[in-house]
Design a protein around this motif. Structure first.
Motif, PDB file in Angstrom:
ATOM      1  N   TYR A 174       0.882  -1.249   0.009  1.00 60.86           N
ATOM      2  CA  TYR A 174       0.071   0.192  -0.010  1.00 60.86           C
ATOM      3  C   TYR A 174       0.807   1.364   0.057  1.00 60.86           C
ATOM      4  CZ  TYR A 174       0.902  -0.430   5.077  1.00 60.86           C
ATOM      5  OH  TYR A 174       1.232  -0.694   6.429  1.00 60.86           O
ATOM      6  N   VAL A 175       1.943   1.091   0.327  1.00 61.67           N
ATOM      7  CA  VAL A 175       3.058   2.308   0.447  1.00 61.67           C
ATOM      8  C   VAL A 175       3.315   2.800  -1.059  1.00 61.67           C
ATOM      9  CG1 VAL A 175       5.246   3.245   0.924  1.00 61.67           C
ATOM     10  CG2 VAL A 175       4.029   1.594   2.584  1.00 61.67           C
ATOM     11  N   LYS A 176       3.099   1.792  -2.070  1.00 62.90           N
ATOM     12  CA  LYS A 176       3.578   2.274  -3.500  1.00 62.90           C
ATOM     13  C   LYS A 176       2.489   3.433  -4.034  1.00 62.90           C
ATOM     14  CE  LYS A 176       5.205  -2.244  -4.385  1.00 62.90           C
ATOM     15  NZ  LYS A 176       4.855  -3.707  -5.427  1.00 62.90           N
ATOM     16  N   MET A 177       1.396   3.642  -3.447  1.00 64.59           N
ATOM     17  CA  MET A 177       0.679   4.572  -3.852  1.00 64.59           C
ATOM     18  C   MET A 177       0.975   5.805  -3.412  1.00 64.59           C
ATOM     19  SD  MET A 177      -2.976   3.933  -1.735  1.00 64.59           S
ATOM     20  CE  MET A 177      -3.076   2.170  -1.914  1.00 64.59           C
ATOM     21  N   CYS A 178       1.856   5.964  -2.364  1.00 64.19           N
ATOM     22  CA  CYS A 178       2.237   7.328  -1.532  1.00 64.19           C
ATOM     23  C   CYS A 178       3.442   8.055  -2.344  1.00 64.19           C
ATOM     24  CB  CYS A 178       2.521   6.973  -0.319  1.00 64.19           C
ATOM     25  SG  CYS A 178       1.441   6.312   0.925  1.00 64.19           S
ATOM     26  N   ASP A 179       3.052   9.364  -2.305  1.00 61.23           N
ATOM     27  CA  ASP A 179       4.284  10.166  -3.070  1.00 61.23           C
ATOM     28  C   ASP A 179       5.382  10.442  -1.926  1.00 61.23           C
ATOM     29  OD1 ASP A 179       2.994  10.354  -5.721  1.00 61.23           O
ATOM     30  OD2 ASP A 179       1.321  11.381  -4.583  1.00 61.23           O
ATOM     31  N   PHE A 180       4.849  10.845  -0.905  1.00 65.86           N
ATOM     32  CA  PHE A 180       5.580  11.367   0.406  1.00 65.86           C
ATOM     33  C   PHE A 180       5.446  10.618   1.619  1.00 65.86           C
ATOM     34  CE2 PHE A 180       4.171  15.142  -2.395  1.00 65.86           C
ATOM     35  CZ  PHE A 180       5.193  15.246  -3.147  1.00 65.86           C
ATOM     36  N   VAL A 181       6.565  10.757   2.660  1.00 68.67           N
ATOM     37  CA  VAL A 181       6.337  10.056   3.753  1.00 68.67           C
ATOM     38  C   VAL A 181       6.704  11.047   5.087  1.00 68.67           C
ATOM     39  CG1 VAL A 181       8.627   9.056   3.586  1.00 68.67           C
ATOM     40  CG2 VAL A 181       6.907   8.275   5.133  1.00 68.67           C
ATOM     41  N   ALA A 182       5.997  11.352   5.939  1.00 74.73           N
ATOM     42  CA  ALA A 182       6.171  12.153   7.147  1.00 74.73           C
ATOM     43  C   ALA A 182       6.478  11.163   8.240  1.00 74.73           C
ATOM     44  CB  ALA A 182       5.041  13.077   7.333  1.00 74.73           C
ATOM     45  N   ILE A 183       7.630  11.413   9.092  1.00 75.54           N
ATOM     46  CA  ILE A 183       8.003  10.757  10.066  1.00 75.54           C
ATOM     47  C   ILE A 183       7.979  11.448  11.353  1.00 75.54           C
ATOM     48  CG2 ILE A 183       9.899   9.516  11.174  1.00 75.54           C
ATOM     49  CD1 ILE A 183      10.808   9.374   8.102  1.00 75.54           C
ATOM     50  N   PHE A 184       7.320  10.679  12.408  1.00 76.80           N
ATOM     51  CA  PHE A 184       7.092  11.474  13.875  1.00 76.80           C
ATOM     52  C   PHE A 184       7.583  10.323  14.642  1.00 76.80           C
ATOM     53  CE2 PHE A 184       3.815  13.709  11.024  1.00 76.80           C
ATOM     54  CZ  PHE A 184       4.364  14.746  11.209  1.00 76.80           C
ATOM     55  N   ASP A 185       8.521  10.736  15.389  1.00 79.11           N
ATOM     56  CA  ASP A 185       8.715   9.700  16.676  1.00 79.11           C
ATOM     57  C   ASP A 185       7.830   9.905  17.713  1.00 79.11           C
ATOM     58  OD1 ASP A 185      11.230   9.130  15.862  1.00 79.11           O
ATOM     59  OD2 ASP A 185      12.521  10.461  17.053  1.00 79.11           O
ATOM     60  N   ALA A 186       7.677   8.981  18.667  1.00 84.83           N
ATOM     61  CA  ALA A 186       6.494   8.568  19.557  1.00 84.83           C
ATOM     62  C   ALA A 186       5.944   9.483  20.422  1.00 84.83           C
ATOM     63  CB  ALA A 186       6.747   7.437  20.132  1.00 84.83           C
ATOM     64  N   ASP A 187       6.851  10.638  20.514  1.00 84.24           N
ATOM     65  CA  ASP A 187       6.489  11.764  21.473  1.00 84.24           C
ATOM     66  C   ASP A 187       6.239  12.989  20.799  1.00 84.24           C
ATOM     67  OD1 ASP A 187       9.465  11.535  20.907  1.00 84.24           O
ATOM     68  OD2 ASP A 187       9.856  13.106  22.309  1.00 84.24           O
TER      69      ASP A 187
END
Length: 508
Positions: A174-187
């Motif tokens: 399902y990631v293949k349909m995404c253009d960008f990825v935002a990353i947030f640590d747990a806090d």
């Protein structure tokens, strides 16, 4: 009794004779060489700080915001195309036994302002506690029942730690349909408009591979330890990241509160776990591929500073060891790269890595905690006043401008940073020579709103005793009055050693 006195006197005489024999021919020349080396390193750090100070002044005067440098327009709704004008965005939240904060990060991600059918939230849970895993999974199900597109993903092992989890998360179909990825640590708790303010940079500027936001600390007033951290990190975010973004379109990814173009991430080789700074590793590799980075300093993402000294030491070990180890692994690759300019390669090798990640740690500890105290015992070797006072004072003032509200804590910050330089220098050498805890990864403990008390830990007894001894000797026999600094620095090691800094959550 007389025999004992004679024996003690004989031992003392032998020690004194040995000291005189090695002092002039060995110790004095060696100490002079070390003073010259430390002064040279101090000058390198001084020039770097002044350079960044000048650049940041021009940035503020000219008001060079990224929205002016790059094309930025809000993504507009299209009645005919519905939400297809919005790119598909993946949100990754890596976790490991995050009992205190998992609800905050998941809730903040699920409340981001973005079309529900154009966002996918991925919780990557590496927790080893089955109770916590069940709690996180239940939280994901709760949001899914509200119509949020959220996935709960787990692994059979923790190979690669955070980098391994992020890499595994990118493998799902399902990631293949995404253009960008935002990353947030747990806090980390992004504001509702985080994507609305960052993604347009990526949409309208195909050369941009990363957009990074600034960290805002929710617990900076919790204790003296968090106030000290705020002073150091504010300089990093308000000066270092701004200067890197404005002058070279490059800076070290902070591992969270950023959005990557997935094609840039893939072209750089994806996530690797060869060091403990997988975020910086990815940023350097992407930068060498020619991708540009944008830092949005006025976009803040709430997060928590480590408030126990133990957690902070582990974090600093990782942040000091990892860059040194990465520098060792990538210096030749950077130098031989054909896609970026010589100026950018020089910036990466000299400024970004050598001065900030290696020299800054080594000179702080060796010069101010070892060499200068030793000159008290060997007065034949003198440290010039410009090296002992003027340069470090200027460096300190430039570091402190990022947090004017804590200026009155400047003396405490200096002493605290010198204490931490012991841990950072040791970690730097571990990274350079790849020994000991070079690949150790300990997740930084988050306390959320837990009940907190004072934290007890250990600091180096040898360091504080040596400084106290040199301070006493200078007070009794010296002429340069270094004892004022030495006593204060010795007390700082003592305070850290007895644990009167940071907080602690009781086991009960």
């Amino acid at each position: 009794m007389d025999l004992n006195i004679y024996f003690d006197h004989g031992i003392t005489s032998q020690i004194g004779l040995f000291w005189q024999q090695v002092r002039a021919p060995i110790l004095v020349p060696f100490l002079k060489i070390m003073v010259i080396l430390c002064l040279a390193m101090s000058l390198m750090l001084f020039v770097e700080k002044v350079y960044m100070g000048i650049v940041i002044v021009f940035i503020k005067i000219l008001r060079q915001k990224p929205e002016k440098k790059y094309k930025w327009e809000p993504i507009k709704d299209d009645l005919e195309l519905a939400n297809s004008s919005y790119p598909m965005v993946l949100i990754q939240i890596p976790m490991y036994n995050e009992k205190e904060v998992y609800q905050l990060s998941i809730g903040a991600a699920c409340n981001l302002s973005w079309p529900a059918d154009r966002i996918l939230i991925q919780v990557l849970d590496d927790s080893t506690d089955p109770i916590i895993k069940a709690m996180v999974e239940q939280e994901c199900k709760r949001w899914a029942s509200k119509g949020v597109n959220i996935k709960y993903e787990i692994r059979d092992n923790r190979k690669g730690y955070k980098a391994g989890a992020l890499k595994e998360g990118m493998k799902h179909n399902y990631v293949k349909m995404c253009d960008f990825v935002a990353i947030f640590d747990a806090d980390f708790q992004p504001e509702y408009d985080f994507l609305l303010r960052t993604v347009p940079f990526l949409v309208h500027n195909p050369e941009i591979g990363l957009v990074q936001a600034r960290w805002q600390f929710v617990n900076s007033d919790e204790c003296l330890l968090t106030r000290m951290q705020e002073m150091s990190l504010d300089y990093h975010f308000k000066v270092e990241q701004e200067v890197g973004s404005s002058t070279h379109a490059f800076f070290g990814f902070n591992g969270t509160a950023g959005v990557w173009r997935i094609s840039a991430l893939n072209e750089a080789g994806g996530w690797k776990d060869r060091t403990t700074v997988e975020d910086m590793d990815l940023a350097v590799r992407a930068g060498l591929k020619g991708w540009k980075f944008v830092y949005v300093g006025d976009l803040k993402v709430k997060n928590e500073l480590p408030s126990t000294f133990k957690a902070y030491r582990y974090q600093q070990h990782r942040w000091s060891c990892g860059p040194a180890n990465l520098f060792k692994k990538m210096a030749r690759e950077i130098a031989s790269n054909k896609k970026v300019s010589i100026w950018k390669k020089f910036y990466l090798i000299y400024s970004f890595f050598f001065v900030r990640k290696i020299i800054a740690h080594i000179v702080t500890f060796m010069f101010y905690c070892v060499i200068m105290p030793t000159t008290v015992l060997i007065p034949e070797v003198q440290v010039p006043i410009w090296g002992a006072v003027y340069i470090p004072s200027t460096i300190t003032l430039l570091n402190a401008v990022g947090t004017p509200r804590s200026f009155y804590l400047l003396i405490f910050w200096i002493l605290f940073e010198n204490v931490m330089s012991l841990h950072r220098t040791r970690a730097t050498f571990i990274g350079l020579f790849e020994v000991g805890r070079v690949n150790e990864w300990v997740v930084t403990e988050k306390l959320g709103d837990g009940i907190k008390a004072k934290m007890s830990t250990k600091a180096s007894k040898k360091s504080r005793l040596y400084l106290m001894l040199c301070g006493w000797y200078d007070y009794s026999f010296g002429k340069n009055r270094f004892y004022i600094y030495l006593f204060l620095q010795g007390m700082a090691f003592l305070v850290a050693g007895f644990g009167y800094i940071g907080v602690f959550v009781p086991n009960s």
